[in-house]
Design an enzyme around this catalytic site. Sequence first.
Site, PDB file in Angstrom:
ATOM      1  NE  ARG A  95      -3.512   0.137   2.600  1.00 47.86           N
ATOM      2  CZ  ARG A  95      -4.811   0.161   2.369  1.00 47.86           C
ATOM      3  NH1 ARG A  95      -5.423  -0.952   2.051  1.00 47.86           N
ATOM      4  NH2 ARG A  95      -5.494   1.268   2.460  1.00 47.86           N
ATOM      5  CG  ASN A 116      -3.316   4.973   6.348  1.00 48.06           C
ATOM      6  OD1 ASN A 116      -2.144   5.166   6.637  1.00 48.06           O
ATOM      7  ND2 ASN A 116      -3.843   3.771   6.180  1.00 48.06           N
ATOM      8  N   GLY A 117      -4.347   9.141   4.915  1.00 49.86           N
ATOM      9  CA  GLY A 117      -5.274  10.159   4.411  1.00 49.86           C
ATOM     10  C   GLY A 117      -4.598  11.518   4.388  1.00 49.86           C
ATOM     11  CD  GLU A 123      -4.565  -2.613 -17.510  1.00 49.72           C
ATOM     12  OE1 GLU A 123      -4.880  -1.418 -17.350  1.00 49.72           O
ATOM     13  OE2 GLU A 123      -4.045  -3.301 -16.608  1.00 49.72           O
ATOM     14  CE  LYS A 183      -0.803  -3.394 -14.918  1.00 47.45           C
ATOM     15  NZ  LYS A 183      -2.206  -3.187 -14.789  1.00 47.45           N
ATOM     16  CD  GLU A 205       0.234   0.312 -13.310  1.00 38.77           C
ATOM     17  OE1 GLU A 205      -0.537   0.766 -12.461  1.00 38.77           O
ATOM     18  OE2 GLU A 205       0.048  -0.796 -13.864  1.00 38.77           O
ATOM     19  CG  HIS A 224      -5.518  11.352 -37.622  1.00 37.91           C
ATOM     20  ND1 HIS A 224      -5.737  12.090 -38.753  1.00 37.91           N
ATOM     21  CD2 HIS A 224      -6.361  10.291 -37.703  1.00 37.91           C
ATOM     22  CE1 HIS A 224      -6.682  11.525 -39.479  1.00 37.91           C
ATOM     23  NE2 HIS A 224      -7.077  10.423 -38.868  1.00 37.91           N
ATOM     24  CE  LYS A 258      -3.575  -4.179  -5.792  1.00 39.03           C
ATOM     25  NZ  LYS A 258      -3.438  -4.371  -7.242  1.00 39.03           N
TER      26      LYS A 258
HETATM   27  C1  G6P Z   1      -4.020   2.512  -8.081  1.00 44.63           C
HETATM   28  C2  G6P Z   1      -3.440   1.156  -8.426  1.00 44.63           C
HETATM   29  C3  G6P Z   1      -4.011   0.672  -9.758  1.00 44.63           C
HETATM   30  C4  G6P Z   1      -5.526   0.672  -9.703  1.00 44.63           C
HETATM   31  C5  G6P Z   1      -6.086   2.035  -9.306  1.00 44.63           C
HETATM   32  C6  G6P Z   1      -7.573   1.979  -9.026  1.00 44.63           C
HETATM   33  O1  G6P Z   1      -3.546   3.464  -8.979  1.00 44.63           O
HETATM   34  O2  G6P Z   1      -2.037   1.210  -8.497  1.00 44.63           O
HETATM   35  O3  G6P Z   1      -3.543  -0.637 -10.017  1.00 44.63           O
HETATM   36  O4  G6P Z   1      -6.026   0.312 -10.957  1.00 44.63           O
HETATM   37  O5  G6P Z   1      -5.454   2.489  -8.108  1.00 44.63           O
HETATM   38  O6  G6P Z   1      -7.766   1.148  -7.921  1.00 44.63           O
HETATM   39  P1  G6P Z   1      -9.098   0.377  -7.595  1.00 44.63           P
HETATM   40  O7  G6P Z   1      -8.813  -0.339  -6.307  1.00 44.63           O
HETATM   41  O8  G6P Z   1     -10.165   1.419  -7.442  1.00 44.63           O
HETATM   42  O9  G6P Z   1      -9.381  -0.540  -8.731  1.00 44.63           O
END
Ligand code: G6P
Length: 611
Positions: free
Chosen positions: A27, A100-101, A484, A488, A491, A507, A606
Amino acid sequence: MCGIVGAIAERNVSAILLEGLKRLEYRGYDSAGMAVYSPQQQLQRVRRLGKVAELEAALKAQPLPGTLGIAHTRWATHGAPSEANAHPHFSNQEIAVVHNGIIENHQSLRGTLQAEGYTFTSQTDTETIVHLLHHLQKSQPDLLEALRIAVGQLHGAYGLALISSKEPERILAARSGSPLVVGLGIGENFLASDPLALRQVTDRFIYLEEGDIAVIERQRVQIWDAHNNPVERPVVLYNEPAESSEKGSYRHFMLKEIDEQPQAVQRTLADRLAADHVLPEAFGAEASALFKQVKNIQIVACGTSYHAGMVARYWIESLTNTPCQVEVASEFRYRHVAVQPGTLFVSISQSGETADTLAALRHSKDNNYLGSLAICNVGTSSLVRESDLVLLTRAGPEIGVASTKAFTTQLVGLLLLTLALGRAQNSLDTEQESSIIAALRNLPKILNDTLALSTSIEQLAQCFAEKHHALFLGRGEQYPVALEGALKLKEISYIHAEAYPAGELKHGPLALVDSEMPVIAVAPNNDLLEKLKSNLQEVSARGGQLFVFADSSVPFIEDTQTRVIKVPSIHPTLAPILYTVVLQLLSYHVAVLKGTDVDQPRNLAKSVTVE
Ligand code: G6P
């Protein structure tokens, strides 16, 4: 986004806290720290910049024995990653806080507290909380009462845990916008931001609700709601096997999770299909009646989940003729949306705690939507609890920051939605319906066959390891698959990657194509195949290097500029699911070759529970 663990026991809790942090590290992982109430009756802490392993090494050199403690792994928002900014934060060696937050009014609080004589040692918003509590205790010595007053002064989102050397028999916790869960033991109790952190010590959990304040003691847990009424929250048994969140013999969680996709998809489908149709009850008891009234769909999500929504739009409009819009939550939540009558609000989220997606759902409640449906992987999440209808994706815990099995199971869930909706509205061609159902049943097997391509994709990955850019192309519902795939690669390998609908190449992006720019195309056997082939010719004609993932039944010609990777044949509707998997494998192998931190890529987290 950031992880919290707390424990109060008769035994030494530092090993429990450390293990919890390791499990939460996905996280946030730029710094970590722990504070324990020591046998010398003092708060002691160790903090380190970097991963939990750094903290672990420091704790070996300087153990923190004690039966009460809190710990944190951070994803920086306010203040750079550093030891000084790492939590727990202290006030006067007396109170320790992990948070957190984001506290939005931290600047004005900081000013007020500085004027009261408090010295700040970090740039964090969190440090204001702990000094505020200390300050409030001057007139309200009871820490719980001080916390009640403090939360009234905090604007923003928080999940927080605190301990005090003056009240060493309890942990205090407060939740507003950032999840917290109490873990119940025998003669010991725990707190965490995610139950995964505590699976080694308990399987019984109480999820705190928005506005809750909790006092956690060794023998009891007390909770008050947002109106200060004492409440009993249900105890939930967590029955996910602990090993599902462990790496086992895999080098990375990401590869484990890619490999788990056939079983995950099987679980997503289980008990949701009749012989030739989708059971609408899969979405909840009211789904059948509600789906009949749907005239329009609004999908909202973030990141990878947003890409799942983009694929779904192609399915929903082409198979059910229902208009569908898709938007990223961070935009949707702040704009005026013209809501069509009869619109179903659909949110998609792995975690169910993404701040923007949750805010979008809450925002939708002020508008005239027909109802809300969450497609989500976490049954206890805020998104699930706050939506009218739910389809759980049952992917199991996903630990790798880059989403894989959550995405493919979201796609399966969204295809189930498309079919259930189409049937409820009589807009679905029945032959098409049963052919898609048959293909869905066969999907786990085809996914298994596709995973066998891993070794050849690993070899292919060598062509990318030295590259700085890559272009992904797809058409129709394969365009979001290309998006996607590019996400990936970005990331986890830090290669700059972009995705385009192949027809748009001419274009602009074609100007980028040369021998240094690998171009990856996804080419299932569908109506747009010939169009795609023409677009790929445009790349070859400019000396571009093509890597084409193509249906094995289609004769694609390989030459010096074009590598073709044959993918098992599949029903065209399901092709986005399969072609996603090969692109996941490509990114994974490129990242391994580049030696990046595959499961915890730099700067990312995450679960993004802040705006
Ligand atoms: C973060 C993660 C992504 C995920 C996104 C949305 O950026 O790194 O892998 O797609 O959040 O998260 P969620 O839990 O709402 O699908």
